[in-house]
Write an enzyme that holds these catalytic residues in place. Structure first.
Site, PDB file in Angstrom:
ATOM      1  N   ASN A  41      32.299  35.078  40.129  1.00  0.00           N
ATOM      2  CA  ASN A  41      32.592  33.851  40.858  1.00  0.00           C
ATOM      3  C   ASN A  41      31.321  33.457  41.610  1.00  0.00           C
ATOM      4  O   ASN A  41      30.762  34.264  42.350  1.00  0.00           O
ATOM      5  CB  ASN A  41      33.754  34.121  41.825  1.00  0.00           C
ATOM      6  CG  ASN A  41      34.117  32.917  42.673  1.00  0.00           C
ATOM      7  OD1 ASN A  41      33.413  31.917  42.678  1.00  0.00           O
ATOM      8  ND2 ASN A  41      35.209  33.044  43.385  1.00  0.00           N
ATOM      9  N   LYS A  42      30.885  32.234  41.400  1.00  0.00           N
ATOM     10  CA  LYS A  42      29.628  31.788  42.027  1.00  0.00           C
ATOM     11  C   LYS A  42      29.769  31.549  43.530  1.00  0.00           C
ATOM     12  O   LYS A  42      28.790  31.598  44.263  1.00  0.00           O
ATOM     13  CB  LYS A  42      29.175  30.486  41.349  1.00  0.00           C
ATOM     14  CG  LYS A  42      27.749  30.061  41.643  1.00  0.00           C
ATOM     15  CD  LYS A  42      27.417  28.803  40.853  1.00  0.00           C
ATOM     16  CE  LYS A  42      26.100  28.201  41.274  1.00  0.00           C
ATOM     17  NZ  LYS A  42      24.947  28.930  40.758  1.00  0.00           N
ATOM     18  N   ASN A  73      45.850  30.215  38.884  1.00  0.00           N
ATOM     19  CA  ASN A  73      46.309  28.994  39.545  1.00  0.00           C
ATOM     20  C   ASN A  73      46.489  27.961  38.446  1.00  0.00           C
ATOM     21  O   ASN A  73      45.511  27.495  37.883  1.00  0.00           O
ATOM     22  CB  ASN A  73      45.254  28.493  40.542  1.00  0.00           C
ATOM     23  CG  ASN A  73      44.906  29.540  41.589  1.00  0.00           C
ATOM     24  OD1 ASN A  73      45.782  30.245  42.080  1.00  0.00           O
ATOM     25  ND2 ASN A  73      43.629  29.663  41.909  1.00  0.00           N
ATOM     26  N   GLY A  99      46.486  24.764  43.496  1.00  0.00           N
ATOM     27  CA  GLY A  99      45.270  25.142  44.209  1.00  0.00           C
ATOM     28  C   GLY A  99      44.067  25.293  43.301  1.00  0.00           C
ATOM     29  O   GLY A  99      42.981  25.643  43.759  1.00  0.00           O
ATOM     30  N   SER A 100      44.214  24.994  42.001  1.00  0.00           N
ATOM     31  CA  SER A 100      43.063  25.179  41.095  1.00  0.00           C
ATOM     32  C   SER A 100      42.138  23.965  41.177  1.00  0.00           C
ATOM     33  O   SER A 100      42.586  22.837  41.389  1.00  0.00           O
ATOM     34  CB  SER A 100      43.521  25.396  39.652  1.00  0.00           C
ATOM     35  OG  SER A 100      43.928  24.193  39.075  1.00  0.00           O
ATOM     36  N   SER A 101      40.841  24.216  41.026  1.00  0.00           N
ATOM     37  CA  SER A 101      39.886  23.106  41.062  1.00  0.00           C
ATOM     38  C   SER A 101      39.168  22.932  39.726  1.00  0.00           C
ATOM     39  O   SER A 101      38.549  21.917  39.480  1.00  0.00           O
ATOM     40  CB  SER A 101      38.877  23.315  42.189  1.00  0.00           C
ATOM     41  OG  SER A 101      38.155  24.504  41.979  1.00  0.00           O
ATOM     42  N   HIS A 139      40.848  29.907  33.363  1.00  0.00           N
ATOM     43  CA  HIS A 139      40.202  31.085  33.959  1.00  0.00           C
ATOM     44  C   HIS A 139      41.211  31.875  34.779  1.00  0.00           C
ATOM     45  O   HIS A 139      42.035  31.306  35.486  1.00  0.00           O
ATOM     46  CB  HIS A 139      39.027  30.663  34.851  1.00  0.00           C
ATOM     47  CG  HIS A 139      39.422  29.754  35.968  1.00  0.00           C
ATOM     48  ND1 HIS A 139      39.666  28.410  35.782  1.00  0.00           N
ATOM     49  CD2 HIS A 139      39.634  29.996  37.283  1.00  0.00           C
ATOM     50  CE1 HIS A 139      40.023  27.865  36.929  1.00  0.00           C
ATOM     51  NE2 HIS A 139      40.018  28.807  37.871  1.00  0.00           N
ATOM     52  N   ASN A 158      45.722  28.689  47.342  1.00  0.00           N
ATOM     53  CA  ASN A 158      45.852  29.030  45.926  1.00  0.00           C
ATOM     54  C   ASN A 158      46.749  30.271  45.887  1.00  0.00           C
ATOM     55  O   ASN A 158      47.429  30.583  46.869  1.00  0.00           O
ATOM     56  CB  ASN A 158      44.476  29.198  45.250  1.00  0.00           C
ATOM     57  CG  ASN A 158      43.713  30.426  45.719  1.00  0.00           C
ATOM     58  OD1 ASN A 158      44.287  31.344  46.297  1.00  0.00           O
ATOM     59  ND2 ASN A 158      42.425  30.453  45.460  1.00  0.00           N
ATOM     60  N   THR A 198      46.324  33.360  46.185  1.00  0.00           N
ATOM     61  CA  THR A 198      46.088  34.436  47.161  1.00  0.00           C
ATOM     62  C   THR A 198      46.977  34.270  48.400  1.00  0.00           C
ATOM     63  O   THR A 198      47.416  35.248  48.983  1.00  0.00           O
ATOM     64  CB  THR A 198      44.606  34.476  47.597  1.00  0.00           C
ATOM     65  OG1 THR A 198      44.239  33.180  48.079  1.00  0.00           O
ATOM     66  CG2 THR A 198      43.686  34.872  46.458  1.00  0.00           C
TER      67      THR A 198
END
Ligand code: B4P
Length: 326
Positions: free
Chosen positions: A96-97, A148, A154-156, A161, A278, A280
């Site tokens: 994850n960046k 998500n 909550g996914s962007s 993924h 999200n 979590t």
């Protein structure tokens, strides 16, 4: 970059590969770790344990990163790629960046797939195998996979993924508590998935078999389908009152070595606290970006439960599926 031998899903040393790649990516500036203040709280009313991560610097971060129109997973950065070929080239394992916990990884499909698409038996099994390789009982390390799915979840990013992150040390999630001492089962017309009646939001949980030899693609798929089916029921039931939910069916999947959980979602953000969740969040891991929300939560931890309900649906513990299904 790790290479696979034979038809193994993941390299045996994937945990070391992640640590090494993570350290390199932080050092060479390819990964932006955000520092946060963490605080553990307990909501006496719902019994839920929370770990609040307060990261004010994220409040100014654009929602879809620095290049909102680009799909970051179409051509992932080599500096973030831990394993190029997972499960015969089906996925890549990336770092994850923009993590707030170290070594947060993403299992990204190589071919473009939609984040709204259901999890396949291979998605579930690959994630489960990754959890097995990352968890370390001697070192008290546990991990959770999250998915998500859909705009209200909550996914962007729209490219499919699955995320895997380490749970805080000795953290007892809602799902751990309700699965304690329970054996694996599949729901049927007599037996519903587990749901804690003390929390306000709907969530469906199944304990997974204790022995990893008893877990296979079919079993995980049957668990997942039976839980998602219950989530879909909510969108149907609420079709009259909230017709937009029919189009935007969003839900979260959470999985550890011990359990799998699905949470139907009605929106990303809670107006009450002005925070987004999200998957979590539904384990009790709460990311807070503003001082106002942080202060409110510290004063009254139960506000989180109300916000989680606002973004989900009311709890149905004790009701048979037929009482709330179509
Ligand atoms: P999504 O499923 O689409 O969205 P998300 O995890 O909710 O993160 P979002 O991007 O909405 O950010 P948020 O402020 O909520 O996942 C997309 C993932 O791809 C994200 O993890 C993103 O960082 C990553 N990504 C984007 N561009 C990338 C690239 N070029 N290469 C590799 N990865 C890329 O949350 C901020 C961060 O905190 C996110 O990383 C999120 O996963 C994490 N987070 C949120 N809540 C958390 C919690 N309670 N505990 C620990 N981490 C948490």
């Amino acid at each position: 970059v790790g290479k696979l031998s034979g038809c193994k899903m993941l390299p045996d040393n994937v945990s070391e590969l992640i640590s090494k790649k993570y350290e390199e990516a932080v050092n060479n500036g390819h990964l932006c770790f955000t520092e946060s203040t963490t605080k553990r709280l307990k909501d006496a009313k719902s019994g839920m344990n929370y770990v609040i991560s307060y990261a004010p610097s994220l409040a100014s971060k654009p929602e879809r990163g620095d290049q909102p129109d680009k799909n970051p997973f179409a051509e992932p950065e080599p500096e973030l790629t831990v394993v190029e070929n997972v499960a015969d080239g089906e996925y890549r394992l990336l770092l994850n960046k923009f993590p707030i916990v170290p070594e947060h990884t993403l299992l990204v499909t190589n071919a473009y797939k939609d984040q709204k698409s259901p999890l396949s038996p291979l998605d579930l099994m690959t994630a489960y195998k990754l959890l097995l390789k990352l968890d370390d009982e001697d070192e008290n390390k546990r991990h959770m996979m999250i998915y998500n799915s859909g705009p209200s979840s909550g996914s962007s990013q729209d490219h499919k993924h699955l995320q895997t992150l380490r749970l805080p040390q000795n953290f007892v999630a809602l799902q751990d508590r309700i699965c304690a001492g329970k054996s694996h089962f599949l729901p049927d017309f007599k037996t519903e998935p587990l749901q804690d009646d003390k929390v306000s939001f709907a969530h469906f949980v199944l304990p997974l078999p204790e022995s990893e030899e008893d877990v296979n693609e079919d079993l995980l798929a049957m668990c997942y389908v039976s839980l998602v089916q219950r989530a879909l029921t909510f969108f149907q039931d609420w079709a009259g009152e909230r017709p937009e939910l029919q189009k935007n069916q969003g839900y979260n999947v959470l999985m550890t070595k011990n359990w799998i959980c699905v949470v139907p979602r009605s929106s990303t953000r809670a107006k009450s606290l002005q925070i987004g969740f999200n998957a979590t969040g539904y384990a009790g891991l709460i990311l807070v970006k503003t001082q106002e929300a942080y202060d409110e939560i510290l004063q009254v931890p139960h506000k989180i439960d109300e916000a989680l309900l606002e973004c989900g649906f009311p709890n149905t513990a004790g009701k048979k599926q037929t009482q709330y299904s179509y």
